[in-house]
Structure formats: C-alpha cells, structure tokens
Design a protein around this motif. Structure first.
Motif, PDB file in Angstrom:
ATOM      1  N   ARG A 121      32.571  44.787  -8.366  1.00  0.00           N
ATOM      2  CA  ARG A 121      32.880  43.794  -8.754  1.00  0.00           C
ATOM      3  C   ARG A 121      33.208  43.727 -10.361  1.00  0.00           C
ATOM      4  NH1 ARG A 121      28.733  38.530  -7.829  1.00  0.00           N
ATOM      5  NH2 ARG A 121      28.210  39.561 -10.013  1.00  0.00           N
ATOM      6  N   LEU A 122      34.224  43.800 -10.763  1.00  0.00           N
ATOM      7  CA  LEU A 122      34.479  43.914 -12.575  1.00  0.00           C
ATOM      8  C   LEU A 122      34.436  43.083 -13.314  1.00  0.00           C
ATOM      9  CD1 LEU A 122      37.015  47.294 -11.749  1.00  0.00           C
ATOM     10  CD2 LEU A 122      33.953  47.190 -12.647  1.00  0.00           C
ATOM     11  N   LYS A 123      34.535  41.519 -12.234  1.00  0.00           N
ATOM     12  CA  LYS A 123      35.161  40.275 -13.192  1.00  0.00           C
ATOM     13  C   LYS A 123      34.636  39.644 -12.675  1.00  0.00           C
ATOM     14  CE  LYS A 123      39.572  39.128 -11.054  1.00  0.00           C
ATOM     15  NZ  LYS A 123      41.163  38.859 -11.676  1.00  0.00           N
ATOM     16  N   GLN A 124      34.518  38.206 -12.974  1.00  0.00           N
ATOM     17  CA  GLN A 124      34.203  37.042 -12.288  1.00  0.00           C
ATOM     18  C   GLN A 124      33.849  36.015 -13.541  1.00  0.00           C
ATOM     19  OE1 GLN A 124      31.137  39.721 -12.844  1.00  0.00           O
ATOM     20  NE2 GLN A 124      30.638  39.559 -14.741  1.00  0.00           N
ATOM     21  N   ARG A 125      33.321  34.786 -12.500  1.00  0.00           N
ATOM     22  CA  ARG A 125      33.788  33.637 -13.352  1.00  0.00           C
ATOM     23  C   ARG A 125      32.966  32.631 -12.056  1.00  0.00           C
ATOM     24  NH1 ARG A 125      35.329  28.071 -14.156  1.00  0.00           N
ATOM     25  NH2 ARG A 125      36.131  27.353 -15.906  1.00  0.00           N
ATOM     26  N   LYS A 172      26.426  25.072 -14.994  1.00  0.00           N
ATOM     27  CA  LYS A 172      27.132  25.328 -16.412  1.00  0.00           C
ATOM     28  C   LYS A 172      29.289  24.690 -16.493  1.00  0.00           C
ATOM     29  CE  LYS A 172      25.601  28.861 -19.699  1.00  0.00           C
ATOM     30  NZ  LYS A 172      24.561  29.390 -18.582  1.00  0.00           N
ATOM     31  N   ARG A 173      29.522  24.804 -15.094  1.00  0.00           N
ATOM     32  CA  ARG A 173      30.848  24.500 -15.148  1.00  0.00           C
ATOM     33  C   ARG A 173      30.466  22.547 -14.491  1.00  0.00           C
ATOM     34  NH1 ARG A 173      33.259  27.364 -17.224  1.00  0.00           N
ATOM     35  NH2 ARG A 173      32.850  29.582 -16.867  1.00  0.00           N
ATOM     36  N   THR A 231      20.356  24.470  -5.108  1.00  0.00           N
ATOM     37  CA  THR A 231      19.533  23.576  -6.113  1.00  0.00           C
ATOM     38  C   THR A 231      18.339  23.585  -6.292  1.00  0.00           C
ATOM     39  OG1 THR A 231      18.783  24.209  -4.213  1.00  0.00           O
ATOM     40  CG2 THR A 231      20.829  22.646  -3.900  1.00  0.00           C
ATOM     41  N   TYR A 232      18.243  25.113  -6.569  1.00  0.00           N
ATOM     42  CA  TYR A 232      17.498  26.440  -7.297  1.00  0.00           C
ATOM     43  C   TYR A 232      17.681  27.085  -7.806  1.00  0.00           C
ATOM     44  CZ  TYR A 232      16.832  28.513  -3.367  1.00  0.00           C
ATOM     45  OH  TYR A 232      16.611  29.719  -1.726  1.00  0.00           O
ATOM     46  N   GLY A 233      16.679  28.453  -8.616  1.00  0.00           N
ATOM     47  CA  GLY A 233      16.835  29.569  -8.497  1.00  0.00           C
ATOM     48  C   GLY A 233      18.249  29.662 -10.331  1.00  0.00           C
ATOM     49  N   TYR A 234      18.835  30.587 -10.999  1.00  0.00           N
ATOM     50  CA  TYR A 234      19.309  30.825 -11.823  1.00  0.00           C
ATOM     51  C   TYR A 234      20.300  30.409 -12.188  1.00  0.00           C
ATOM     52  CZ  TYR A 234      21.906  33.295 -15.451  1.00  0.00           C
ATOM     53  OH  TYR A 234      23.101  33.537 -16.039  1.00  0.00           O
ATOM     54  N   ASP A 235      21.288  29.288 -12.317  1.00  0.00           N
ATOM     55  CA  ASP A 235      22.305  28.806 -12.554  1.00  0.00           C
ATOM     56  C   ASP A 235      22.819  27.661 -11.657  1.00  0.00           C
ATOM     57  OD1 ASP A 235      24.712  28.450 -13.966  1.00  0.00           O
ATOM     58  OD2 ASP A 235      25.672  30.012 -12.997  1.00  0.00           O
ATOM     59  N   ALA A 236      21.464  27.021 -11.342  1.00  0.00           N
ATOM     60  CA  ALA A 236      21.681  26.270 -10.263  1.00  0.00           C
ATOM     61  C   ALA A 236      22.356  24.907 -10.850  1.00  0.00           C
ATOM     62  CB  ALA A 236      20.266  25.661  -9.249  1.00  0.00           C
ATOM     63  N   PRO A 247      24.828  19.754  -6.043  1.00  0.00           N
ATOM     64  CA  PRO A 247      25.845  21.019  -5.450  1.00  0.00           C
ATOM     65  C   PRO A 247      27.185  20.302  -4.516  1.00  0.00           C
ATOM     66  CG  PRO A 247      23.877  20.360  -4.218  1.00  0.00           C
ATOM     67  CD  PRO A 247      23.214  20.285  -5.785  1.00  0.00           C
ATOM     68  N   GLN A 248      26.872  19.503  -4.749  1.00  0.00           N
ATOM     69  CA  GLN A 248      28.004  18.679  -4.498  1.00  0.00           C
ATOM     70  C   GLN A 248      29.433  18.570  -4.941  1.00  0.00           C
ATOM     71  OE1 GLN A 248      27.810  15.958  -1.434  1.00  0.00           O
ATOM     72  NE2 GLN A 248      30.111  15.718  -1.624  1.00  0.00           N
ATOM     73  N   LEU A 249      28.723  18.589  -6.452  1.00  0.00           N
ATOM     74  CA  LEU A 249      30.183  18.922  -7.315  1.00  0.00           C
ATOM     75  C   LEU A 249      31.075  20.322  -6.883  1.00  0.00           C
ATOM     76  CD1 LEU A 249      31.327  19.088 -10.285  1.00  0.00           C
ATOM     77  CD2 LEU A 249      29.453  20.808 -10.723  1.00  0.00           C
ATOM     78  N   LEU A 250      30.288  21.609  -6.161  1.00  0.00           N
ATOM     79  CA  LEU A 250      31.318  22.609  -5.611  1.00  0.00           C
ATOM     80  C   LEU A 250      31.457  22.332  -4.581  1.00  0.00           C
ATOM     81  CD1 LEU A 250      31.419  25.203  -5.196  1.00  0.00           C
ATOM     82  CD2 LEU A 250      29.006  25.800  -4.611  1.00  0.00           C
ATOM     83  N   TRP A 251      30.578  21.567  -3.699  1.00  0.00           N
ATOM     84  CA  TRP A 251      31.572  20.728  -1.904  1.00  0.00           C
ATOM     85  C   TRP A 251      32.863  20.233  -2.409  1.00  0.00           C
ATOM     86  CZ3 TRP A 251      28.055  23.665  -1.340  1.00  0.00           C
ATOM     87  CH2 TRP A 251      26.549  24.253  -1.518  1.00  0.00           C
ATOM     88  N   GLU A 252      33.168  19.193  -3.615  1.00  0.00           N
ATOM     89  CA  GLU A 252      34.263  18.701  -4.079  1.00  0.00           C
ATOM     90  C   GLU A 252      34.865  19.377  -4.342  1.00  0.00           C
ATOM     91  OE1 GLU A 252      32.587  15.471  -6.606  1.00  0.00           O
ATOM     92  OE2 GLU A 252      31.670  14.854  -4.903  1.00  0.00           O
ATOM     93  N   HIS A 253      34.764  20.677  -4.972  1.00  0.00           N
ATOM     94  CA  HIS A 253      35.544  21.576  -5.561  1.00  0.00           C
ATOM     95  C   HIS A 253      36.366  22.592  -4.182  1.00  0.00           C
ATOM     96  CE1 HIS A 253      37.823  25.273  -7.385  1.00  0.00           C
ATOM     97  NE2 HIS A 253      36.837  25.903  -6.663  1.00  0.00           N
ATOM     98  N   TRP A 254      35.542  22.536  -3.523  1.00  0.00           N
ATOM     99  CA  TRP A 254      35.856  22.865  -2.282  1.00  0.00           C
ATOM    100  C   TRP A 254      36.527  22.159  -1.016  1.00  0.00           C
ATOM    101  CZ3 TRP A 254      30.981  26.126  -0.568  1.00  0.00           C
ATOM    102  CH2 TRP A 254      31.063  27.173  -0.823  1.00  0.00           C
TER     103      TRP A 254
END
Length: 319
Positions: A164-168, A173-174, A201-206, A210-217
C-alpha cells in the motif's frame, strides 16, 4: 487513452485491437468494465472490524482488506487479552467470507526506526502467523505508520502483488461531503481510490458516528454500475496483470481467436481480467476459453467477459 491497431487477417501482439471498422478488442481498465475502483482498508486488527465493518460491507456486497498486527491478535474467544482486538478465528471467518486479511507487521515496527534484520523478522513472523491461523499467505502489505523508506521496502515487496503506497483517510476528519466529493472525483477521473481507517467507534481516527461511513457505502452501492469495490489485493493484481498482458489475436470470418500471454507469476497473480469487444453490429456473442464457456454481458455497443489471463486460447463467435 486506448491505442487500437488495425489488423487485416494477420496476427499481432498487443492489449488493444481494432478489427477493420466494425469492433475493437481490449482489456478493460477495471473489473467488469467499471469506470473506477475503490478498496477499503482497515489497519491494526480491531475487534469492531469483525463486529461492525465486515458485516456492513457484506450487506452491500462489498469486501474489505484488513491489515493486522499478529502480536495484538487474540488467540481465540476464550483467551482474550485485549477486548479491543480481533481474534484469529474471527479473522479466519472473515477470510472465508471473502475479505482479505493481510500483513501490517507483527509488532507494527516503523520502517524508519528499526534496522533491516528486525524488520525482516517482523514481516516474516506476521506472514507465518496469518498463514497458520487464517490459511492464506498474505500477498500485500501496509507499512506501519505509513513510513515508506529503508532497505526493508525492497524485501517486503518480494513475493507479493503489491504494497500500500497510497491511501486516503476515510476516518474522523471526513465529513459526508468530503466522502461524496471523493467518490465523484474517482468516477470523473477513473482512478483507483484506497480508503484507510483504523477505529470505527474507538481507537485512532475513530468516527464520531460510523453511520457516516455506512451512508457513504450506500452512495457507492448506488453507483455500482460505475464503481468496482475490490480488496486491495484484487485491484492491485488486476492493474498489474492488465499492464503486463499481451493478446495474440487472429480473425477468421466471424470468429476471433485470442491467446492471452502473461509472464507474471501465476501463483501470486490469480485475478481474472475483463475483455471488452466494442462494435455497432454485435447482436449475439459467445465465448469459450479452452473447454469452458464464459459468461458474456451485452450492452448496446459492447460485450464484455471475464477470462483467465494464464488460460487457454479464447474463441469469440460474433453474430
């Protein structure tokens, strides 16, 4: 930009061809001739990757890549040392459900801070642990702390389809608009997006939620005619195979005889490729590779099908 060569009853070596003025043949940029691709990657082997991320992906028909640190993985549900981390049986179940479990270093060693011998042992130990507990040898790697420097980079790339040489970041923060713009940009540019996060829901960059991610999906799912959501291993394999493949093509009457030639290691590169045939006169098309009949999808001006890039001659009959 595609390059098409005209052939008149002769044989050529290339990855894209134009037959007279009737149709063109080439390998699609992405699986199933999608416009762009996205891989969702999750670092550090958190327990909620199993309880939240994987089920949410599966509900939408997606699969993700989970980069784990073997030293932090719990042996099983009866011997849990850290409730925030996944277990080996859970990772095995995720593998069986189609997700990719891969190497993020045994102890998350920063490539900039440790000597080669220490990093080499860390990499190999994690490979061995994943293979022993999950049953599949990792074919990709994500650099701990995203530190990409030092002698170990050359070593870690050996016997893998890619690192993995690139990632976003798609984490805390999104905003919903950020993720929507990312999706729109990928569709517009035809790029491969590699999303990366750790906590949900916990840990680094949580995420705050997470509903934000589900809606993105859900948005990605609504655009699945354009977007290929594949594991990191699937997409990087496809792109490298497409870049390396040559097609030996012969045209006779209403048939195309296509021999794929790929010099990559077929033990590592196992991803099928998608071939596209474009033309105004295609009403019916059948395809066989060796003894196997291939499934063909027809659109108004094109047909496409998946094929084995290491396989036998492909015979396409066009009517």
């Amino acid at each position: 930009m595609r390059t098409f060569l005209t052939i008149l009853l002769c044989t050529l070596f290339y990855s894209g061809f134009s037959f007279g003025t009737d149709w063109n043949v080439y390998v699609a940029k992405y699986r199933h001739d999608k416009v762009c691709a996205i891989s969702y990657t999750f670092d550090d082997g958190l327990a909620e990757h199993y309880t939240l991320a994987a089920p949410q992906l599966e509900q939408r028909g997606f699969r993700g890549t989970f980069f784990v640190n073997g030293s932090k993985v719990n042996k099983d549900e009866r011997r849990v040392r850290d409730t925030t981390r996944v277990t080996w049986p859970q990772l095995k179940e995720m593998t069986e459900n189609g997700h990719e479990i891969s190497n993020h270093g045994w102890a998350h060693r920063n490539f900039a801070k440790f000597p080669f011998d220490v990093l080499k042992e860390d990499i190999m130990k994690n490979d061995s642990a994943i293979y022993a507990n999950v049953g599949i040898m990792p074919r990709t790697y994500a650099y701990p702390n995203n530190t990409k420097q030092g002698d170990a980079m050359e070593f870690v790339a050996r016997n893998r389809v890619g690192t993995r040489l690139k990632q976003r970041s798609v984490g805390s923060k999104r905003t919903a608009r950020d993720l929507q713009k990312w999706l729109e940009t990928l569709i517009r540019t035809g790029d491969w997006g590699v999303g990366m996060t750790h906590g949900l829901t916990y840990g680094y960059d949580a995420f705050r939620n997470p509903q934000l991610l589900w809606e993105h999906w859900d948005q990605v799912k609504a655009n699945e005619d354009k977007v290929w959501v594949g594991t990191f291993c699937e997409v990087v394999s496809y792109l490298k195979e497409k870049e390396a493949i040559h097609l030996r093509v012969t045209e006779k009457k209403n048939k195309l005889y296509i021999v794929p030639e790929l010099s990559l290691d077929k033990k590592l590169f196992t991803e099928p490729l998608t071939m596209v045939i474009e033309g105004k006169t295609i009403k019916k098309l059948s395809v066989r590779q060796g003894k196997k009949k291939l499934s063909v999808q027809l659109r108004s001006d094109k047909a496409f099908f998946d094929f084995d890039p290491f396989g036998d001659e492909i015979i396409v009959t066009i009517r």
